[in-house]
Scaffold this active site. Structure first.
Site, PDB file in Angstrom:
ATOM      1  N   ARG A 104     -32.166  -1.905 -24.850  1.00 31.98           N
ATOM      2  CA  ARG A 104     -31.748  -2.881 -25.873  1.00 31.98           C
ATOM      3  C   ARG A 104     -30.225  -2.919 -25.866  1.00 31.98           C
ATOM      4  O   ARG A 104     -29.578  -2.129 -25.181  1.00 31.98           O
ATOM      5  CB  ARG A 104     -32.290  -2.491 -27.253  1.00 31.98           C
ATOM      6  CG  ARG A 104     -31.705  -1.216 -27.797  1.00 31.98           C
ATOM      7  CD  ARG A 104     -32.171  -0.916 -29.219  1.00 31.98           C
ATOM      8  NE  ARG A 104     -31.630   0.368 -29.649  1.00 31.98           N
ATOM      9  CZ  ARG A 104     -31.909   0.948 -30.799  1.00 31.98           C
ATOM     10  NH1 ARG A 104     -32.741   0.387 -31.639  1.00 31.98           N
ATOM     11  NH2 ARG A 104     -31.379   2.111 -31.114  1.00 31.98           N
ATOM     12  N   CYS A 108     -23.576  -9.225 -23.963  1.00 31.60           N
ATOM     13  CA  CYS A 108     -22.122  -9.236 -24.062  1.00 31.60           C
ATOM     14  C   CYS A 108     -21.779 -10.186 -25.197  1.00 31.60           C
ATOM     15  O   CYS A 108     -22.051 -11.392 -25.119  1.00 31.60           O
ATOM     16  CB  CYS A 108     -21.462  -9.723 -22.778  1.00 31.60           C
ATOM     17  SG  CYS A 108     -19.702 -10.018 -23.090  1.00 31.60           S
ATOM     18  N   GLU A 143     -25.761  -1.909 -35.274  1.00 33.33           N
ATOM     19  CA  GLU A 143     -24.852  -0.852 -34.817  1.00 33.33           C
ATOM     20  C   GLU A 143     -23.868  -1.334 -33.761  1.00 33.33           C
ATOM     21  O   GLU A 143     -23.825  -0.817 -32.631  1.00 33.33           O
ATOM     22  CB  GLU A 143     -25.671   0.347 -34.320  1.00 33.33           C
ATOM     23  CG  GLU A 143     -26.462   0.990 -35.445  1.00 33.33           C
ATOM     24  CD  GLU A 143     -27.086   2.332 -35.098  1.00 33.33           C
ATOM     25  OE1 GLU A 143     -27.299   2.580 -33.906  1.00 33.33           O
ATOM     26  OE2 GLU A 143     -27.350   3.113 -36.028  1.00 33.33           O
ATOM     27  N   CYS A 151     -17.430  -7.917 -17.950  1.00 34.02           N
ATOM     28  CA  CYS A 151     -17.849  -9.192 -17.344  1.00 34.02           C
ATOM     29  C   CYS A 151     -16.633 -10.110 -17.233  1.00 34.02           C
ATOM     30  O   CYS A 151     -15.550  -9.808 -17.749  1.00 34.02           O
ATOM     31  CB  CYS A 151     -18.957  -9.841 -18.175  1.00 34.02           C
ATOM     32  SG  CYS A 151     -18.375 -10.585 -19.703  1.00 34.02           S
ATOM     33  N   CYS A 154     -15.047 -11.013 -20.499  1.00 32.27           N
ATOM     34  CA  CYS A 154     -14.295  -9.914 -21.124  1.00 32.27           C
ATOM     35  C   CYS A 154     -12.981  -9.667 -20.381  1.00 32.27           C
ATOM     36  O   CYS A 154     -11.945  -9.407 -20.989  1.00 32.27           O
ATOM     37  CB  CYS A 154     -15.146  -8.649 -21.172  1.00 32.27           C
ATOM     38  SG  CYS A 154     -16.444  -8.773 -22.412  1.00 32.27           S
ATOM     39  N   GLU A 302     -29.709   2.607 -42.791  1.00 33.57           N
ATOM     40  CA  GLU A 302     -30.729   3.482 -42.201  1.00 33.57           C
ATOM     41  C   GLU A 302     -30.455   4.889 -42.713  1.00 33.57           C
ATOM     42  O   GLU A 302     -29.392   5.453 -42.471  1.00 33.57           O
ATOM     43  CB  GLU A 302     -30.658   3.471 -40.663  1.00 33.57           C
ATOM     44  CG  GLU A 302     -31.058   2.132 -40.081  1.00 33.57           C
ATOM     45  CD  GLU A 302     -31.032   2.103 -38.553  1.00 33.57           C
ATOM     46  OE1 GLU A 302     -31.015   3.184 -37.926  1.00 33.57           O
ATOM     47  OE2 GLU A 302     -31.020   1.002 -38.000  1.00 33.57           O
ATOM     48  N   TRP A 311     -34.955   9.664 -28.459  1.00 32.31           N
ATOM     49  CA  TRP A 311     -34.667  10.023 -27.083  1.00 32.31           C
ATOM     50  C   TRP A 311     -35.095  11.477 -26.995  1.00 32.31           C
ATOM     51  O   TRP A 311     -34.426  12.364 -27.491  1.00 32.31           O
ATOM     52  CB  TRP A 311     -33.183   9.803 -26.798  1.00 32.31           C
ATOM     53  CG  TRP A 311     -32.909   8.355 -26.988  1.00 32.31           C
ATOM     54  CD1 TRP A 311     -33.076   7.376 -26.056  1.00 32.31           C
ATOM     55  CD2 TRP A 311     -32.527   7.686 -28.193  1.00 32.31           C
ATOM     56  NE1 TRP A 311     -32.817   6.153 -26.612  1.00 32.31           N
ATOM     57  CE2 TRP A 311     -32.487   6.306 -27.912  1.00 32.31           C
ATOM     58  CE3 TRP A 311     -32.233   8.108 -29.491  1.00 32.31           C
ATOM     59  CZ2 TRP A 311     -32.156   5.353 -28.864  1.00 32.31           C
ATOM     60  CZ3 TRP A 311     -31.908   7.171 -30.442  1.00 32.31           C
ATOM     61  CH2 TRP A 311     -31.868   5.807 -30.122  1.00 32.31           C
TER      62      TRP A 311
END
Ligand code: GAL
Length: 654
Positions: A104, A108, A143, A151, A154, A302, A311
């Site tokens: 996820r 950009c 977040e 890229c 950018c 949150e 993770w």
């Protein structure tokens, strides 16, 4: 009333569950349900074909149960058809290629194509939902951080940003000091983002790195303005925020939250608490820091709801009292809304081991019970949201310090955040409210201003601090202050702490980056403290010596000094100590300034006070897994592990 929230992903669950889930949340005491943040794929399954039927239904179910919605724009997770059809919407790595897909947050936020699609989905949502009574607030994306995307858009924007800042290549070359290693830039196109994986950040020119981080901070804030404007165009009175967190690449939170109505943050305090009482693990610094983003009460979007493991491997289970205690800790530091993450642990996807409030078995459990207790506790204190923290002490934070010190470490075992946290911890451990505010914020109303490691120097701050001290305030300056100029180059020809030398009445004669080694300092009264990370060897120029080193070739030399300045004082702390040093120092400062404090609290007990027209509430939180006892107004207060006790201004426990 403080609001309780819950993150819910209706798109993860069978439609048949929604009604029961909403009923259970409402019975628990939930007021607002947070929806939508990663659901772009369900809202726009094909380019230009929108499906909001399911979201309408979910919102209706929630509203029928008397709750409202925090609606999130889903731009963190664009659908696969967008990424694969338009690879320029994907963040690029330093090799100039799109990063791999499949997780996820690949977007950009500066890509013009991405902006076009993000504007369209946000506009669709705003048109449909803005202004509805069931919508309580909006969250932008998820977040946001200072992505290091390289890229084409950018790269071009970085060059444009530099061009606007410097005007000419001559000015840029001077600012960056590019005569070192033949780094002269002779065409704007030669400038590349300093992100190659082949080098550590400390191989790049620190001046270029600092500008790159500042550019990234602008990029993050620009995206927030972009989405906010779309929502506000449809409902100017909408409450709009985003959920901040503290990633490795931080944005400038003051810029990010400037266009937003309220500051918000994702709060995941530690569950595995260290035994060592000197360990600095409390999450409270983050809470005071977020309150400073807009210098007002804030939201938690949150809040820890169960064992981590998004993770894998999985983290340990929260101890009894922990979920309630940590949620109350957020309130104690100024949260007016606490939204738990998440209602039920996911049965599919990478986060299935990251636990929400309910387990996969869907039964009522201990965690649900504890959150219910938290809700009951707040229901009994309906005026709490009309109170806020008033603080006699401020800690100054600077995004430039964060950026510069992250990319150019000064010493092993020395970190900007540790410095900040040590001072915050000392205040909270004495029951003294402390604000963490921008180094640019006004200092009026404070009695003491603590300035840990003001490294990239703003000389106007030195002038403001001198005026503050002259008028009777106390200032604390620490090691590695006044080191760099505004471009992140070393200040030439002046002893440290350069701009702060006059205020502190001392100079740094030499320094020793001792890393993990430990030495000691001793006060005139014979108190001894361990220091590590850094040792400035000081030469007083009018200041008194507060503590001296007892070892190494500088044994006997000053480590901490104290200078009378006008009606006030300035301390200079040249070494990095442990919690006890800061508590001793802060207790002295509070005594001198007649700031009320509680000097007898055990380490790990945190005390803050919220005040308002309805009265004062003092929060006593035991952030340890041991029972704690301490004296208070002639009684012995006992706190169970992770317990929060709350006392009103007239001494009643509530
Ligand atoms: C947050 C994120 C959530 C979820 C959570 C898990 O950082 O916003 O979407 O991944 O972590 O702990």
């Amino acid at each position: 009333m403080i609001k309780i929230g819950m993150a819910y992903y209706p798109e993860h669950w069978d439609r048949a569950l929604w009604e029961r889930d909403a009923a259970r949340m409402a019975a628990l005491g939930v007021h607002v349900v947070r929806l939508g943040e990663f659901a772009w794929g369900r809202m726009e399954p094909e380019d230009g074909r929108f499906d909001f039927g399911w979201l309408d239904e979910a919102i209706d179910v929630i509203a029928r149960h008397g709750m409202r919605v925090i609606l999130c724009t889903p731009t963190n997770s664009a659908p696969m058809w967008l990424y694969t059809g338009h690879p320029d919407t994907v963040q690029h790595g330093p090799d100039g290629r799109p990063i791999d897909l499949g997780i996820r947050g690949h977007r950009c936020t500066l890509s013009p194509t991405f902006r076009r699609y993000a504007a369209r989905i946000t506009e669709q949502m705003a048109k449909r939902y803005a202004g509805r009574r069931s919508i309580f607030a909006w969250q932008i994306d998820n977040e946001l951080e200072n992505d290091h995307c390289a890229c084409q858009a950018c790269r071009e924007n970085f060059r444009r940003w530099l061009r606007e800042k410097y005007g000419t290549l001559d000015a840029l070359n001077r600012a960056w000091g590019t005569d070192v290693w033949s780094g002269q830039i002779t065409a704007w196109e030669q400038i590349e983002p300093p992100v190659s994986k082949a080098y550590m950040p400390d191989w790049y020119d620190p001046a270029c790195m600092l500008d790159y981080e500042r550019f990234g901070a602008w990029r993050t804030a620009d995206f927030v303005y972009f989405e906010r404007d779309i929502i506000k165009a449809h409902d100017p009175s909408a409450l709009v925020t985003t959920n901040g967190w503290f990633p490795a690449n931080m944005p400038d939170f003051y810029q990010t939250f400037a266009p937003l109505d309220v500051a918000a943050y994702d709060n995941y305090p530690p569950m595995d608490l260290p035994e060592d009482p000197e360990a600095l693990y409390s999450n409270a610094f983050g809470l005071d820091f977020v309150r400073g983003f807009k210098r007002q009460n804030f939201w938690i979007l949150e809040q820890l709801g169960g064992a981590g493991g998004c993770w894998s491997p999985m983290g340990i289970a929260p101890e009894p009292g922990m979920l309630e205690g940590y949620a109350l800790q957020a309130v104690a530091h100024g949260a007016d809304l606490v939204s738990f993450f998440r209602w039920r642990s996911a049965c599919s996807g990478a986060e299935m081991l990251g636990h929400g409030v309910l387990d996969h078995d869907d039964r009522d459990n201990r965690r649900l019970g504890e959150i219910g207790q938290f809700c009951r506790r707040l229901e009994a204190l309906p005026d709490l949201d009309k109170t806020c923290l008033r603080s006699p002490v401020a800690i100054l934070y600077g995004p430039d310090q964060e950026f510069a010190l992250k990319n150019q470490r000064q010493s092993r075992n020395f970190a900007y955040w540790t410095q900040l946290k040590l001072f915050q911890d000392a205040c909270m451990g004495l029951g003294v409210n402390v604000d963490v505010i921008s180094q640019d914020a006004p200092l009026d109303g404070y009695k003491a201003v603590l300035v840990p490691t003001h490294y990239v120097t703003d000389p106007t701050l030195a002038t403001r601090l001198e005026a503050f001290a002259a008028a009777g305030g106390t200032v604390v300056i620490t090691n590695r202050s006044g080191v760099k100029d505004e471009h992140n180059n070393c200040v030439f020809g002046q002893p440290l702490p350069t701009a702060f030398r006059h205020l502190c009445g001392c100079r740094v004669e030499e320094y020793d980056a001792i890393g993990e080694k430990r030495v000691h300092i001793e006060t005139a009264a014979g108190e001894r403290f361990t220091v590590t990370g850094w040792c400035d060897v000081l030469a007083p120029e009018g200041a008194d010596v507060w503590a001296r080193y007892t070892e190494k070739f500088y044994a006997g030399s000053p480590a901490v000094t104290k200078n009378a300045f006008g009606a006030g004082r300035a301390y200079y702390v040249g070494a990095v100590g442990q919690r006890a040093l800061y508590r001793t120092l802060l207790a002295e400062i509070c005594r001198e300034l007649a700031i009320p404090m509680l000097p007898d609290l055990p380490l790990g007990v945190e005390v803050t006070t919220r005040t308002g027209k309805s009265g004062a509430y003092t929060f006593f939180f035991n952030n340890t897994l041991r029972a704690q006892t301490f004296p208070l107004d002639g009684e012995q207060v006992v706190l169970r592990p992770m317990e929060m006790k709350i006392r009103t201004g007239d001494g009643a426990w509530v």
